[in-house]
Every structure is written in structure tokens, then in C-alpha cells.
Design a protein around this motif. Sequence first.
Motif, PDB file in Angstrom:
ATOM      1  N   ASP A 167      17.259  93.209 -33.518  1.00 40.47           N
ATOM      2  CA  ASP A 167      18.083  92.796 -34.784  1.00 40.47           C
ATOM      3  C   ASP A 167      17.440  91.453 -35.267  1.00 40.47           C
ATOM      4  O   ASP A 167      16.387  91.149 -34.780  1.00 40.47           O
ATOM      5  N   ASP A 168      17.861  91.017 -36.318  1.00 41.65           N
ATOM      6  CA  ASP A 168      17.203  89.855 -37.066  1.00 41.65           C
ATOM      7  C   ASP A 168      17.337  88.634 -36.248  1.00 41.65           C
ATOM      8  O   ASP A 168      16.430  87.918 -36.227  1.00 41.65           O
ATOM      9  N   ASP A 169      18.266  88.398 -35.370  1.00 43.78           N
ATOM     10  CA  ASP A 169      18.280  87.312 -34.275  1.00 43.78           C
ATOM     11  C   ASP A 169      17.721  87.536 -32.987  1.00 43.78           C
ATOM     12  O   ASP A 169      17.735  86.846 -32.345  1.00 43.78           O
TER      13      ASP A 169
END
Length: 132
Positions: free
Chosen positions: A29-31
Motif C-alpha cells: 500500500d502507499d504507507d
Amino acid sequence: MFTKRSDAYSLTPCWFTRVHEPDGRRERDDDGTLVCTCRYCRKRIRSREGKTWNLADGLDLDALAASCIASHFSVVDVEEGMVLARYQVPPGTDAGAIADMRAAIVEKHGFVPGGDLEIRFVRHEDVLQKRH
């Protein structure tokens, strides 16, 4: 008499144990969290390090803790999904003092390797990079 019914559903193993197993392709994911599908319930699940998987639609306690400003240790009961204690690390603490602090927390909570308790260190630098 024993015909197959279309309205009979069985419960998945993760419903009973709350332990989800990844199945298929894992994505980041982006994080920085890993996202996948549970092999039993087919719901989206996420993991920080690929060891413990939780439902992706629920509240992520680790992401919430990582949004704080200061570095800290969190004592987490993995079985219950609860944060039992949080210990703030003073700014500018060196690696030796952090190791001593971790050892004191291990002793205080009776940490056993492979048990239900997990000690997580959330660093301020990781928060600034939006990774947890």
C-alpha cells in the motif's frame, strides 16, 4: 433427506480464531503495509511485517500509533488486538538507552518469545517518512 441445501453456510476458520491467512498476490500500500486477500473469508487483509494479518477495513492501531509525534514502545496483546501499554522514548535517546528501556519493558511485562505479547518500537523518523 440429506440433500445439499443452497442456504446452508459454514463459518470460516478465521471467524473462530481471528487468524487470517494470506492467499494470492501480496501488494504494498502507499504507507508500506502489505495488502492481500484472506484464503478463508476472501476479505482484504493487511500486515505491517508479513507476520500478523488483520482485516484491512478495520481500525489499524499501528497506523494510529505511528501518527503520534514522539518515538515510543507499544506493548500489544496480539491475541486480543489490544495495546496494553505505551512507553514514550525521550527525544535524542541513543541506541544503548533504547535497548535498556526495551529490556526493562520485557522484564516488567513478563515477555515470552512466541507468546501473545509483542513489543513494538515506533520511531519518530518512520512517522516522518509515513511508514509504520
